[in-house]
Motif scaffolding. Sequence first.
Motif, PDB file in Angstrom:
ATOM      1  N   VAL A 129       0.834  -1.203   0.000  1.00  0.00           N
ATOM      2  CA  VAL A 129       0.000   0.000   0.000  1.00  0.00           C
ATOM      3  C   VAL A 129       0.870   1.256   0.000  1.00  0.00           C
ATOM      4  CG1 VAL A 129      -1.630   1.325   1.415  1.00  0.00           C
ATOM      5  CG2 VAL A 129      -2.002  -1.114   1.032  1.00  0.00           C
ATOM      6  N   THR A 130       1.957   1.231   0.776  1.00  0.00           N
ATOM      7  CA  THR A 130       2.858   2.389   0.821  1.00  0.00           C
ATOM      8  C   THR A 130       3.490   2.645  -0.530  1.00  0.00           C
ATOM      9  OG1 THR A 130       3.323   1.935   3.144  1.00  0.00           O
ATOM     10  CG2 THR A 130       4.879   3.345   1.977  1.00  0.00           C
ATOM     11  N   VAL A 131       3.943   1.596  -1.181  1.00  0.00           N
ATOM     12  CA  VAL A 131       4.576   1.757  -2.494  1.00  0.00           C
ATOM     13  C   VAL A 131       3.567   2.233  -3.527  1.00  0.00           C
ATOM     14  CG1 VAL A 131       5.641   0.478  -4.393  1.00  0.00           C
ATOM     15  CG2 VAL A 131       6.451   0.152  -2.074  1.00  0.00           C
ATOM     16  N   LEU A 132       2.369   1.681  -3.505  1.00  0.00           N
ATOM     17  CA  LEU A 132       1.364   2.067  -4.497  1.00  0.00           C
ATOM     18  C   LEU A 132       0.845   3.489  -4.286  1.00  0.00           C
ATOM     19  CD1 LEU A 132      -0.654  -1.233  -4.946  1.00  0.00           C
ATOM     20  CD2 LEU A 132       1.108  -0.270  -6.427  1.00  0.00           C
ATOM     21  N   ASN A 133       0.925   3.999  -3.081  1.00  0.00           N
ATOM     22  CA  ASN A 133       0.497   5.375  -2.825  1.00  0.00           C
ATOM     23  C   ASN A 133       1.586   6.400  -3.123  1.00  0.00           C
ATOM     24  OD1 ASN A 133      -2.145   4.881  -2.090  1.00  0.00           O
ATOM     25  ND2 ASN A 133      -1.615   4.540   0.056  1.00  0.00           N
ATOM     26  N   ASN A 134       2.792   5.938  -3.400  1.00  0.00           N
ATOM     27  CA  ASN A 134       3.907   6.833  -3.718  1.00  0.00           C
ATOM     28  C   ASN A 134       3.985   6.937  -5.242  1.00  0.00           C
ATOM     29  OD1 ASN A 134       6.296   8.173  -3.982  1.00  0.00           O
ATOM     30  ND2 ASN A 134       7.436   6.839  -2.568  1.00  0.00           N
ATOM     31  N   ASP A 135       3.698   8.131  -5.798  1.00  0.00           N
ATOM     32  CA  ASP A 135       3.661   8.303  -7.258  1.00  0.00           C
ATOM     33  C   ASP A 135       5.020   8.062  -7.899  1.00  0.00           C
ATOM     34  OD1 ASP A 135       0.981   8.856  -7.311  1.00  0.00           O
ATOM     35  OD2 ASP A 135       1.261  11.028  -7.072  1.00  0.00           O
ATOM     36  N   SER A 136       6.104   8.499  -7.267  1.00  0.00           N
ATOM     37  CA  SER A 136       7.426   8.305  -7.874  1.00  0.00           C
ATOM     38  C   SER A 136       7.789   6.820  -7.899  1.00  0.00           C
ATOM     39  CB  SER A 136       8.491   9.117  -7.129  1.00  0.00           C
ATOM     40  OG  SER A 136       8.618   8.660  -5.792  1.00  0.00           O
ATOM     41  N   ALA A 137       7.392   6.071  -6.885  1.00  0.00           N
ATOM     42  CA  ALA A 137       7.675   4.636  -6.868  1.00  0.00           C
ATOM     43  C   ALA A 137       6.881   3.926  -7.957  1.00  0.00           C
ATOM     44  CB  ALA A 137       7.354   4.040  -5.503  1.00  0.00           C
ATOM     45  N   VAL A 138       5.635   4.330  -8.146  1.00  0.00           N
ATOM     46  CA  VAL A 138       4.812   3.738  -9.193  1.00  0.00           C
ATOM     47  C   VAL A 138       5.409   4.047 -10.567  1.00  0.00           C
ATOM     48  CG1 VAL A 138       2.531   3.776 -10.279  1.00  0.00           C
ATOM     49  CG2 VAL A 138       2.716   3.747  -7.790  1.00  0.00           C
ATOM     50  N   ASP A 139       5.898   5.266 -10.759  1.00  0.00           N
ATOM     51  CA  ASP A 139       6.529   5.635 -12.032  1.00  0.00           C
ATOM     52  C   ASP A 139       7.767   4.778 -12.286  1.00  0.00           C
ATOM     53  OD1 ASP A 139       4.608   7.517 -12.546  1.00  0.00           O
ATOM     54  OD2 ASP A 139       5.779   9.198 -11.711  1.00  0.00           O
ATOM     55  N   ARG A 140       8.580   4.551 -11.266  1.00  0.00           N
ATOM     56  CA  ARG A 140       9.782   3.705 -11.412  1.00  0.00           C
ATOM     57  C   ARG A 140       9.391   2.278 -11.778  1.00  0.00           C
ATOM     58  NH1 ARG A 140      11.818   6.407  -6.598  1.00  0.00           N
ATOM     59  NH2 ARG A 140      11.111   4.592  -5.450  1.00  0.00           N
ATOM     60  N   ILE A 141       8.350   1.763 -11.140  1.00  0.00           N
ATOM     61  CA  ILE A 141       7.895   0.404 -11.449  1.00  0.00           C
ATOM     62  C   ILE A 141       7.411   0.321 -12.888  1.00  0.00           C
ATOM     63  CG2 ILE A 141       6.126  -1.333 -10.913  1.00  0.00           C
ATOM     64  CD1 ILE A 141       6.319  -0.425  -7.985  1.00  0.00           C
ATOM     65  N   GLU A 142       6.668   1.335 -13.352  1.00  0.00           N
ATOM     66  CA  GLU A 142       6.193   1.338 -14.732  1.00  0.00           C
ATOM     67  C   GLU A 142       7.353   1.403 -15.717  1.00  0.00           C
ATOM     68  OE1 GLU A 142       3.463   4.591 -15.090  1.00  0.00           O
ATOM     69  OE2 GLU A 142       1.830   3.477 -14.162  1.00  0.00           O
ATOM     70  N   GLN A 143       8.395   2.163 -15.412  1.00  0.00           N
ATOM     71  CA  GLN A 143       9.577   2.240 -16.278  1.00  0.00           C
ATOM     72  C   GLN A 143      10.268   0.886 -16.351  1.00  0.00           C
ATOM     73  OE1 GLN A 143      11.949   5.375 -14.625  1.00  0.00           O
ATOM     74  NE2 GLN A 143      10.621   7.027 -15.407  1.00  0.00           N
ATOM     75  N   GLU A 144      10.390   0.198 -15.230  1.00  0.00           N
ATOM     76  CA  GLU A 144      11.028  -1.122 -15.219  1.00  0.00           C
ATOM     77  C   GLU A 144      10.210  -2.132 -16.021  1.00  0.00           C
ATOM     78  OE1 GLU A 144      14.012  -2.123 -14.091  1.00  0.00           O
ATOM     79  OE2 GLU A 144      14.411  -0.029 -13.585  1.00  0.00           O
ATOM     80  N   VAL A 145       8.901  -2.076 -15.897  1.00  0.00           N
ATOM     81  CA  VAL A 145       8.037  -2.986 -16.659  1.00  0.00           C
ATOM     82  C   VAL A 145       8.187  -2.702 -18.149  1.00  0.00           C
ATOM     83  CG1 VAL A 145       5.626  -3.580 -17.153  1.00  0.00           C
ATOM     84  CG2 VAL A 145       6.403  -3.389 -14.784  1.00  0.00           C
ATOM     85  N   ASP A 146       8.253  -1.422 -18.559  1.00  0.00           N
ATOM     86  CA  ASP A 146       8.439  -1.073 -19.976  1.00  0.00           C
ATOM     87  C   ASP A 146       9.780  -1.575 -20.496  1.00  0.00           C
ATOM     88  OD1 ASP A 146       5.973   0.102 -20.126  1.00  0.00           O
ATOM     89  OD2 ASP A 146       6.715   2.146 -19.726  1.00  0.00           O
ATOM     90  N   LYS A 147      10.842  -1.473 -19.686  1.00  0.00           N
ATOM     91  CA  LYS A 147      12.171  -1.966 -20.091  1.00  0.00           C
ATOM     92  C   LYS A 147      12.125  -3.480 -20.307  1.00  0.00           C
ATOM     93  CE  LYS A 147      15.082   1.398 -17.689  1.00  0.00           C
ATOM     94  NZ  LYS A 147      16.029   1.564 -16.581  1.00  0.00           N
TER      95      LYS A 147
END
Length: 161
Positions: A129-147
């Motif tokens: 929940v903490t990670v999903l509520n952090n916008d910068s963490a979500v952006d990093r996860i999306e970048q890793e998934v795209d890579k």
Amino acid sequence: MSKPLTGPGRDGDPRRMEPGVDNRPVDDRPVDDRPVAVAVEERVVTKPARTSAAAAFALAFGVAAFVCVLIVILSPVGLVLGIIGLILGVIGLRAARRVGITGKGVAIAGLVLSGLAIVISIAFAAGVVTVLNNDSAVDRIEQEVDKMRDTVPDNVEVPQP
């Protein structure tokens, strides 16, 4: 007032023995000629103690909950199993107080494993929940998934036997 008996019989019984006095007849025969005394074995038959079923189930649910929590994707299942194991552990501890029923250690082990599973599952949920509520963490996860998506080949040939 009569003296306390230390052997069989009552006051007039010749088998009565005085405390501290050995009134048995002395046998002067050699040891080899004496009759062999036959030992009488007394057996007390008791029922074996039973382990509380609630304690055994508490341990089983506790182990299952702990394994599910360690497999991260099954953490919600581990939380539910941990709660069930916690309830059964308390019931097993109460049952172990009764005469003829054992399982106190088994119930405690079930309680400990269930409690650990609950704590780990809640900590994992709080972390997600903490990670999903952090916008910068979500952006990093999306970048890793795209890579990772870019590195996967488009066409994969599967060899036929």
